[in-house]
Motif scaffolding. Structure first.
Motif, PDB file in Angstrom:
ATOM      1  N   LEU A  28       0.718  -1.296   0.025  1.00 31.97           N
ATOM      2  CA  LEU A  28       0.081   0.168   0.084  1.00 31.97           C
ATOM      3  C   LEU A  28       0.962   1.451   0.005  1.00 31.97           C
ATOM      4  O   LEU A  28       0.455   2.191  -0.659  1.00 31.97           O
ATOM      5  N   GLU A  29       1.913   1.205   0.845  1.00 35.80           N
ATOM      6  CA  GLU A  29       2.839   2.317   1.110  1.00 35.80           C
ATOM      7  C   GLU A  29       3.961   2.202   0.076  1.00 35.80           C
ATOM      8  O   GLU A  29       4.936   1.375   0.379  1.00 35.80           O
ATOM      9  N   ARG A  30       4.197   3.093  -1.010  1.00 37.28           N
ATOM     10  CA  ARG A  30       5.016   2.529  -2.057  1.00 37.28           C
ATOM     11  C   ARG A  30       6.231   3.634  -2.376  1.00 37.28           C
ATOM     12  O   ARG A  30       6.055   4.763  -1.546  1.00 37.28           O
ATOM     13  N   PRO A  31       7.101   3.349  -3.303  1.00 36.58           N
ATOM     14  CA  PRO A  31       8.157   4.650  -3.275  1.00 36.58           C
ATOM     15  C   PRO A  31       7.327   5.956  -3.622  1.00 36.58           C
ATOM     16  O   PRO A  31       6.304   6.010  -4.129  1.00 36.58           O
ATOM     17  N   HIS A  55       8.998 -10.585  -2.053  1.00 39.46           N
ATOM     18  CA  HIS A  55       9.560  -9.600  -2.678  1.00 39.46           C
ATOM     19  C   HIS A  55       8.978  -8.136  -2.362  1.00 39.46           C
ATOM     20  O   HIS A  55       8.099  -7.811  -1.584  1.00 39.46           O
ATOM     21  N   PHE A  56       9.970  -6.940  -2.968  1.00 36.66           N
ATOM     22  CA  PHE A  56       9.681  -5.675  -2.273  1.00 36.66           C
ATOM     23  C   PHE A  56       8.448  -5.206  -2.610  1.00 36.66           C
ATOM     24  O   PHE A  56       7.929  -4.178  -1.827  1.00 36.66           O
ATOM     25  N   ARG A 183      18.620 -13.976  -7.875  1.00 33.83           N
ATOM     26  CA  ARG A 183      20.029 -13.446  -7.846  1.00 33.83           C
ATOM     27  C   ARG A 183      20.265 -11.960  -8.271  1.00 33.83           C
ATOM     28  O   ARG A 183      20.805 -11.043  -7.794  1.00 33.83           O
ATOM     29  N   GLY A 184      19.179 -11.636  -9.276  1.00 34.10           N
ATOM     30  CA  GLY A 184      19.081 -10.268  -9.965  1.00 34.10           C
ATOM     31  C   GLY A 184      18.775  -9.309  -8.832  1.00 34.10           C
ATOM     32  O   GLY A 184      19.012  -8.093  -8.740  1.00 34.10           O
ATOM     33  N   MET A 185      17.943  -9.736  -8.128  1.00 30.89           N
ATOM     34  CA  MET A 185      17.452  -8.757  -6.964  1.00 30.89           C
ATOM     35  C   MET A 185      18.354  -8.592  -5.917  1.00 30.89           C
ATOM     36  O   MET A 185      18.518  -7.584  -5.653  1.00 30.89           O
ATOM     37  N   SER A 221      12.344  -9.611   0.967  1.00 31.04           N
ATOM     38  CA  SER A 221      13.583 -10.335   0.997  1.00 31.04           C
ATOM     39  C   SER A 221      14.008 -10.406  -0.665  1.00 31.04           C
ATOM     40  O   SER A 221      13.198 -10.044  -1.439  1.00 31.04           O
ATOM     41  N   SER A 222      15.277 -10.613  -0.714  1.00 38.32           N
ATOM     42  CA  SER A 222      15.574 -10.692  -2.048  1.00 38.32           C
ATOM     43  C   SER A 222      15.113 -11.999  -2.665  1.00 38.32           C
ATOM     44  O   SER A 222      15.015 -12.362  -4.100  1.00 38.32           O
TER      45      SER A 222
END
Length: 343
Positions: A28-31, A55-56, A183-185, A221-222
């Motif tokens: 809900l609360e994003r960049p 994920h983020f 891995r990319g994350m 988490s990545s």
């Protein structure tokens, strides 16, 4: 009682049915550069929280929502590890890895069981009491799913606007799979400030770097921890939420009950049985719809504005192909607007 669905961006939805409020993901609360339509503080109630993966852009906010509302969180073990560390009580954490069938109850029934009242399900000594399954208001069937893959060999190959009609063939490597995503994350996206000089960052990159830098407020988490999808059973109807463009076709073909509505991630390169799908996102969407017995409605997710590439997903080719090749109709949802789920 009506079943309603609201969308708050990316893969985050609020489902209300039979007296229960369920959040599907909690981003809900994003960049700062992205629009926000509902804050955690504005949420008055939630009975359950389903998390697709860790994920983020899926898990953040789940800890604060759960602590604030007392909601039970159903998620994979990686997501629950982070929520536990963030202070969510153990009794509110329900781990799943796919294959579970879980009865869902109103808070009143859960509280009654906690207080030793009403019918209580049998369980081992010391386990939190739960209402008898005959008292269930809804149910959810949890299934293993798959994270989408990204086109190309690196993040630089990702287009600014992703075309769901673009056909992909071949693979970046013989072993292309979700290992590359995680891995990319870990070594790429989450270390953006190490790879891009500050003077070369645009506003979106800066807001993203600031967001992921606050790991105390925004837990994630990545590692996705294992993608899950949720088939919510509402009386004689069902709605399936599959937050990414990936699936095991055998699971979808054999799923019972078949959903009347599917909420489907439409971004990225499709991931079929752990391998890059040979075709377009639109073609994969059609396949999913057919495997699931042609639900009456299809709802996209993970296709709206982003602060990093792809900045948006062009869903028109997918919508046109789904409606041409199947009997399903695509419902285009607007943010923070309540829709009747079933017709």
């Amino acid at each position: 009682m009506d079943s309603t669905l609201e969308w708050f961006g990316a893969t985050t939805f609020r489902l209300k049915a039979k007296g229960l409020t369920i959040f599907l993901d909690t981003w809900l609360e994003r960049p700062s550069v992205l629009p926000k339509f509902l804050s955690v503080e504005e949420v008055a109630e939630a009975d359950y929280i389903f998390i697709s993966h860790a994920h983020f852009d899926h898990l953040p906010g789940a800890d604060r929502l759960a602590i604030k509302t007392g909601a039970i969180v159903i998620a994979n073990y990686e997501a629950l590890r982070l929520l536990r560390a963030a202070g969510v009580p153990e009794k509110q954490l329900l781990p799943a890895s796919g294959g579970e069938r879980i009865p869902l109850f109103t808070k009143a029934k859960r509280d009654a069981a906690t207080n030793g009242k009403g019918l209580i399900a049998p369980g081992p000594p010391g386990a939190p009491p739960s209402p008898d399954t005959s008292l269930a208001d809804l149910a959810v069937h949890v299934w293993p799913s798959l994270h989408c893959l990204m086109p190309g060999k690196s993040h630089s190959d990702i287009p600014e606007i992703m075309d769901t009609g673009l056909v992909y063939t071949g693979a970046a490597s013989a072993y292309a799979c979700t290992v590359d995503i995680n891995r990319g994350m870990e070594y790429g996206l989450l270390r953006l400030e190490e790879h891009v000089p500050a003077e070369e960052m645009d506003e979106g990159m800066r807001s993203f770097a600031e967001y992921i830098g606050d790991r105390q407020t925004n837990i994630f988490s990545s590692c996705d921890g294992g993608q899950l999808m949720f088939n919510v059973i509402i009386g004689d109807k069902a709605v399936l939420w599959n937050a990414h463009l990936g699936a095991y076709d055998g699971i979808m073909r054999g799923m019972e009950p078949k959903p009347d509505v599917i909420i489907m991630g439409i971004a990225g390169r499709a991931n079929l049985n752990g391998r890059p799908f040979e075709g377009s996102a639109a073609q994969f969407a059609v396949e999913q719809v057919k495997w699931l017995g042609t639900p009456s409605r299809v709802i996209w997710c993970l296709h709206d504005q982003s602060c990093i590439k792809p900045f948006k997903v062009d869903t028109k080719p997918a919508e046109e192909l789904v409606e041409k090749e199947t009997g399903s109709q695509v419902l285009t949802m607007q943010y923070a607007t309540s829709y009747q789920l079933f017709r």
